[in-house]
Write a protein that holds these residues in place. Structure first.
Motif, PDB file in Angstrom:
ATOM      1  N   THR A 104       0.683  -1.242  -0.050  1.00 46.81           N
ATOM      2  CA  THR A 104       0.182   0.018  -0.136  1.00 46.81           C
ATOM      3  C   THR A 104       0.879   1.246  -0.061  1.00 46.81           C
ATOM      4  OG1 THR A 104      -0.189  -0.232   2.316  1.00 46.81           O
ATOM      5  CG2 THR A 104      -2.059  -0.910   1.115  1.00 46.81           C
ATOM      6  N   ALA A 105       2.107   1.064   0.151  1.00 38.18           N
ATOM      7  CA  ALA A 105       2.984   2.303   0.060  1.00 38.18           C
ATOM      8  C   ALA A 105       4.475   1.825  -0.068  1.00 38.18           C
ATOM      9  CB  ALA A 105       3.154   3.122   1.366  1.00 38.18           C
ATOM     10  N   ASP A 106       5.328   2.687  -0.964  1.00 41.93           N
ATOM     11  CA  ASP A 106       6.490   2.397  -1.190  1.00 41.93           C
ATOM     12  C   ASP A 106       7.331   1.976   0.261  1.00 41.93           C
ATOM     13  OD1 ASP A 106       9.235   2.312  -1.517  1.00 41.93           O
ATOM     14  OD2 ASP A 106       9.165   3.851  -3.418  1.00 41.93           O
ATOM     15  N   PRO A 107       7.840   0.720   0.228  1.00 40.71           N
ATOM     16  CA  PRO A 107       8.490   0.376   1.738  1.00 40.71           C
ATOM     17  C   PRO A 107       9.793   1.186   2.094  1.00 40.71           C
ATOM     18  CG  PRO A 107       8.909  -1.289  -0.036  1.00 40.71           C
ATOM     19  CD  PRO A 107       7.657  -0.267  -0.555  1.00 40.71           C
ATOM     20  N   ARG A 108      10.454   1.856   1.176  1.00 37.05           N
ATOM     21  CA  ARG A 108      11.482   2.583   1.352  1.00 37.05           C
ATOM     22  C   ARG A 108      11.224   4.022   1.788  1.00 37.05           C
ATOM     23  NH1 ARG A 108      13.791   2.235  -4.499  1.00 37.05           N
ATOM     24  NH2 ARG A 108      11.463   2.478  -4.528  1.00 37.05           N
ATOM     25  N   VAL A 109      10.000   4.341   1.550  1.00 36.58           N
ATOM     26  CA  VAL A 109       9.317   5.634   2.251  1.00 36.58           C
ATOM     27  C   VAL A 109       8.638   5.355   3.261  1.00 36.58           C
ATOM     28  CG1 VAL A 109       8.133   7.604   1.583  1.00 36.58           C
ATOM     29  CG2 VAL A 109       9.449   6.763  -0.189  1.00 36.58           C
ATOM     30  N   PHE A 110       7.959   4.513   3.421  1.00 34.39           N
ATOM     31  CA  PHE A 110       6.954   3.985   4.459  1.00 34.39           C
ATOM     32  C   PHE A 110       6.862   2.678   4.522  1.00 34.39           C
ATOM     33  CE2 PHE A 110       2.924   3.007   6.257  1.00 34.39           C
ATOM     34  CZ  PHE A 110       3.022   3.578   7.605  1.00 34.39           C
ATOM     35  N   PRO A 111       7.702   2.059   5.944  1.00 34.45           N
ATOM     36  CA  PRO A 111       7.645   0.524   5.968  1.00 34.45           C
ATOM     37  C   PRO A 111       6.603  -0.303   6.573  1.00 34.45           C
ATOM     38  CG  PRO A 111       9.323   1.717   7.433  1.00 34.45           C
ATOM     39  CD  PRO A 111       8.408   2.902   6.586  1.00 34.45           C
TER      40      PRO A 111
ATOM     41  N   HIS B 276       0.682  -2.297   3.840  1.00 37.14           N
ATOM     42  CA  HIS B 276       0.086  -3.660   3.733  1.00 37.14           C
ATOM     43  C   HIS B 276       0.177  -4.411   2.078  1.00 37.14           C
ATOM     44  CE1 HIS B 276      -1.450  -2.352   7.632  1.00 37.14           C
ATOM     45  NE2 HIS B 276      -1.918  -1.433   6.753  1.00 37.14           N
ATOM     46  N   ARG B 277       0.107  -5.673   1.983  1.00 34.83           N
ATOM     47  CA  ARG B 277      -0.206  -6.388   0.766  1.00 34.83           C
ATOM     48  C   ARG B 277      -1.332  -6.158   0.053  1.00 34.83           C
ATOM     49  NH1 ARG B 277      -1.405 -11.544  -0.890  1.00 34.83           N
ATOM     50  NH2 ARG B 277      -1.543 -12.528   1.261  1.00 34.83           N
ATOM     51  N   VAL B 278      -1.150  -5.636  -0.969  1.00 30.04           N
ATOM     52  CA  VAL B 278      -2.783  -5.581  -1.852  1.00 30.04           C
ATOM     53  C   VAL B 278      -2.832  -7.183  -2.564  1.00 30.04           C
ATOM     54  CG1 VAL B 278      -3.514  -4.279  -3.620  1.00 30.04           C
ATOM     55  CG2 VAL B 278      -2.060  -3.102  -2.352  1.00 30.04           C
ATOM     56  N   LYS B 279      -3.907  -7.724  -2.360  1.00 33.60           N
ATOM     57  CA  LYS B 279      -3.833  -9.066  -2.983  1.00 33.60           C
ATOM     58  C   LYS B 279      -4.298  -8.979  -4.403  1.00 33.60           C
ATOM     59  CE  LYS B 279      -6.653 -10.379   0.817  1.00 33.60           C
ATOM     60  NZ  LYS B 279      -7.379 -11.480   1.440  1.00 33.60           N
ATOM     61  N   SER B 280      -5.263  -8.165  -4.681  1.00 33.98           N
ATOM     62  CA  SER B 280      -5.426  -7.963  -6.136  1.00 33.98           C
ATOM     63  C   SER B 280      -5.762  -6.536  -6.604  1.00 33.98           C
ATOM     64  CB  SER B 280      -6.397  -8.993  -6.735  1.00 33.98           C
ATOM     65  OG  SER B 280      -7.485  -8.506  -6.016  1.00 33.98           O
ATOM     66  N   ILE B 281      -5.186  -6.370  -7.646  1.00 37.65           N
ATOM     67  CA  ILE B 281      -5.315  -5.132  -8.310  1.00 37.65           C
ATOM     68  C   ILE B 281      -5.585  -5.000  -9.654  1.00 37.65           C
ATOM     69  CG2 ILE B 281      -2.950  -4.780  -8.973  1.00 37.65           C
ATOM     70  CD1 ILE B 281      -2.965  -1.990  -7.277  1.00 37.65           C
TER      71      ILE B 281
ATOM     72  N   ASN C 297     -12.134  -0.038   0.350  1.00 35.26           N
ATOM     73  CA  ASN C 297     -11.376   1.366   0.486  1.00 35.26           C
ATOM     74  C   ASN C 297     -11.255   2.229  -0.707  1.00 35.26           C
ATOM     75  OD1 ASN C 297     -10.206  -0.695   2.322  1.00 35.26           O
ATOM     76  ND2 ASN C 297      -9.175   1.018   3.133  1.00 35.26           N
ATOM     77  N   ALA C 298     -11.012   3.476  -0.736  1.00 34.93           N
ATOM     78  CA  ALA C 298     -11.140   4.349  -1.972  1.00 34.93           C
ATOM     79  C   ALA C 298      -9.822   4.131  -2.323  1.00 34.93           C
ATOM     80  CB  ALA C 298     -11.430   5.857  -1.489  1.00 34.93           C
ATOM     81  N   VAL C 299      -8.778   3.833  -1.825  1.00 26.92           N
ATOM     82  CA  VAL C 299      -7.388   3.981  -2.530  1.00 26.92           C
ATOM     83  C   VAL C 299      -6.575   2.553  -2.180  1.00 26.92           C
ATOM     84  CG1 VAL C 299      -5.178   4.874  -1.965  1.00 26.92           C
ATOM     85  CG2 VAL C 299      -7.059   6.375  -1.786  1.00 26.92           C
ATOM     86  N   LYS C 300      -6.131   2.203  -3.354  1.00 24.46           N
ATOM     87  CA  LYS C 300      -5.512   0.766  -3.158  1.00 24.46           C
ATOM     88  C   LYS C 300      -3.900   0.929  -2.857  1.00 24.46           C
ATOM     89  CE  LYS C 300      -8.578  -2.055  -5.136  1.00 24.46           C
ATOM     90  NZ  LYS C 300      -9.024  -1.803  -6.396  1.00 24.46           N
ATOM     91  N   SER C 301      -3.283   1.967  -3.212  1.00 18.59           N
ATOM     92  CA  SER C 301      -1.882   2.301  -2.876  1.00 18.59           C
ATOM     93  C   SER C 301      -1.365   3.475  -3.008  1.00 18.59           C
ATOM     94  CB  SER C 301      -1.177   1.088  -3.773  1.00 18.59           C
ATOM     95  OG  SER C 301       0.361   1.318  -3.483  1.00 18.59           O
TER      96      SER C 301
ATOM     97  N   GLY D 149      -6.558   4.217  -7.097  1.00 19.19           N
ATOM     98  CA  GLY D 149      -7.759   3.561  -6.649  1.00 19.19           C
ATOM     99  C   GLY D 149      -8.863   3.679  -7.755  1.00 19.19           C
ATOM    100  N   GLU D 150      -9.576   2.718  -8.384  1.00 15.69           N
ATOM    101  CA  GLU D 150     -10.555   2.990  -9.127  1.00 15.69           C
ATOM    102  C   GLU D 150     -11.617   3.667  -8.433  1.00 15.69           C
ATOM    103  OE1 GLU D 150     -10.985  -0.753 -11.024  1.00 15.69           O
ATOM    104  OE2 GLU D 150      -9.470  -0.104 -12.672  1.00 15.69           O
ATOM    105  N   ASN D 151     -11.776   3.546  -6.994  1.00 23.15           N
ATOM    106  CA  ASN D 151     -12.819   4.021  -6.203  1.00 23.15           C
ATOM    107  C   ASN D 151     -12.840   5.484  -6.142  1.00 23.15           C
ATOM    108  OD1 ASN D 151     -14.076   1.467  -6.039  1.00 23.15           O
ATOM    109  ND2 ASN D 151     -13.643   1.007  -4.094  1.00 23.15           N
TER     110      ASN D 151
END
Ligand code: ADP
Ligand code: ASP
Ligand code: MG
Length: 441
Positions: A218-225, A228-233, A288-292, A376-378
């Motif tokens: 859900t975020a770049d791990p180098r910026v914010f560790p 969460h894992r997005v299961k499908s997109i 959720n409105a946002v996926k990542s 996110g498409e929402n």
């Protein structure tokens, strides 16, 4: 038919390669094409050696090449493959000496050097797996835009039909050759793209991108560790995230797969038991409105004001003609009657561009900016997303905001120093609760 791509860190050592061989073996009920990146940081090291050579430090470049050779020989030795890389390293040394004499580094010679990374890793991995090696340059045909070449799909797909029909075939990613047979590359991170091209050309059932994270997070791990894992997109969401900086996928990767309707999976070669992220054609229902959240650093903000052009038509055309002439893509844009602010992610031609713009406008340039992009498409269906963004970013100076261009992203520009805080606050706001169908915390 399955395509499995393993990135640089997945093949960084002999034990990593053994792990990869094990993963491939468990899938070998069907024919597999394995696409590999260069070992570890080899591409960076090769480019560094080339720059050192042309800068006149021939000896320094050759010492660094010796280090790289020793590293590859260590790994190759483990698989009895040293005789396969002797020749390529001798050629590389010749090339480095030649560059030192010439003192000039063209995009074409950069590709010749960089391609050795995948040429070497692919023969070693093929030997390690007891598999057939295919030279990607015989199959991936590209245009002549060296260092950023685009595949010529018809020729490439025709050639891929002649790939040996073996149970496991290994080829290097990232590299190809022009119609004239000159070595080219698809741009940094391009092995993902190779996997997708090969998958589409061979009508694979699935394209698997094996890397060093559990999937799209859900975020770049180098910026914010704490993501969460997005299961499908969806393909559209993944493409947008890749374009706006999610390095886990090369931005062009989804195109061939999407055309061929082939699902793409992102998986962790160190934790193969994790289900990863599935990228699919249809949109994925999500509460959720946002996926990542993606981010692109090293952005330059250009502000262009022209009082003379007040209400004049043709103002934008003149501006874009200049950016076009210097082959500089514009990412974000905001306009008012007499001013335009836009962002670019390469500063290579900024002085030339500014000089031309100044013939009809006042120009200021601010380097060191970042784009933070919610995808996110929402987003388009959910009221109040923008106000939540502003509330979350309350103490931070937002330089620009854009929503609606692609219907699935909302982007803001903030100074580089504000990036970690901005991503942390936005993540807290949009991922406080998670739709368990889509996310795994
Ligand atoms: P590979 O060598 O396997 O191609 P890359 O380094 O190119 O690996 O891509 C994987 C990296 O992408 C991760 O280690 C992570 O730091 C980065 N990354 C950036 N954004 C994301 C994201 N949203 N989800 C997962 N990884 C991300
Ligand atoms: N080795 C290439 C790079 O480092 C391609 C890749 O890893 O995808 O850019
Ligand atoms: Mg990569």
């Amino acid at each position: 038919m399955l395509v499995m791509k393993f990135g640089g860190s997945s093949v960084e050592s002999s034990s990593a390669i053994e792990r990869v061989a094990g993963i491939v073996r468990t899938r070998a009920k069907q024919p597999i094409v394995v696409v590999v990146s260069a070992i570890g940081k080899t591409t960076n090291r090769l480019l560094d050696i080339a720059h050192e050579a042309v800068a006149g430090n021939r000896q320094g470049a050759l010492v660094k090449l010796d280090d790289l050779r020793a590293h590859h020989f260590d790994i190759a030795d483990h698989f009895g493959a040293t005789d396969l890389i002797d020749g390529p390293f001798a050629e590389l040394a010749e090339l480095v000496r030649g560059l030192a004499v010439l003192g000039e580094l063209t995009p074409r010679s950069l590709d010749a050097i960089a391609a050795y990374g995948e040429r070497l890793s692919s023969v070693i991995v093929a030997k390690a797996m007891n598999a057939v090696h295919a030279d990607a340059r015989d199959y991936i045909v590209t245009d002549e835009r060296h260092t950023q070449a685009a595949p010529l799909y018809a020729q490439t797909y025709a050639r891929l039909k002649h790939l040996p029909p073996t149970p496991i075939t290994v080829m290097g990613g990232f590299i190809g050759s022009t119609e004239a047979g000159v070595t080219s590359t698809l741009g940094r991170g391009g092995s993902d793209f190779t996997a997708s091209i090969v998958g589409a050309g061979l009508h694979a059932t699935e394209i698997q991108i094996w890397t060093d994270v559990d999937g799209m997070l859900t975020a770049d791990p180098r910026v914010f560790p704490g993501g969460h894992r997005v299961k499908s997109i969806s393909f559209a969401e993944a493409a947008e995230l890749a374009y706006f900086g999610a390095k886990v996928l090369h931005p062009s990767t989804v195109l061939p797969a999407m055309d061929g309707g082939i699902p793409v999976l992102i998986l962790n070669s160190r934790r193969p038991e994790v289900a990863g992220t599935r990228i699919v054609k249809d949109s994925v229902p999500c509460r959720n409105a946002v996926k990542s959240i993606a981010c692109k650093t090293n952005i330059t903000l250009v502000n262009i004001t022209s009082t003379r052009m007040l209400m004049a038509h043709g103002f934008l055309r003149r501006i874009f003609e200049i950016f076009d002439r210097f082959e500089t893509p514009v990412d974000m844009l905001a306009t008012s009657e007499v001013s335009v602010s836009l962002t670019i992610d390469t500063s290579a031609h900024v002085p030339d561009i500014v000089k031309e713009l100044e013939s009809f406008a006042e120009v200021t340039v601010e380097a060191g900016q970042t784009i933070v992009c919610l995808v996110g498409e929402n987003i388009r269906h959910t009221p109040g997303v923008a106000s939540r963004v502003f509330a979350a970013l309350e103490p931070i100076n937002v330089r620009m905001i854009s929503q609606g261009a692609s219907l699935l992203n909302l982007s803001v520009v903030v100074a580089a120093a504000d990036l970690p805080k901005a991503v942390e606050s936005l993540h807290a706001e949009f991922f406080r609760e998670l739709d368990p169908e889509v996310f795994e915390s």
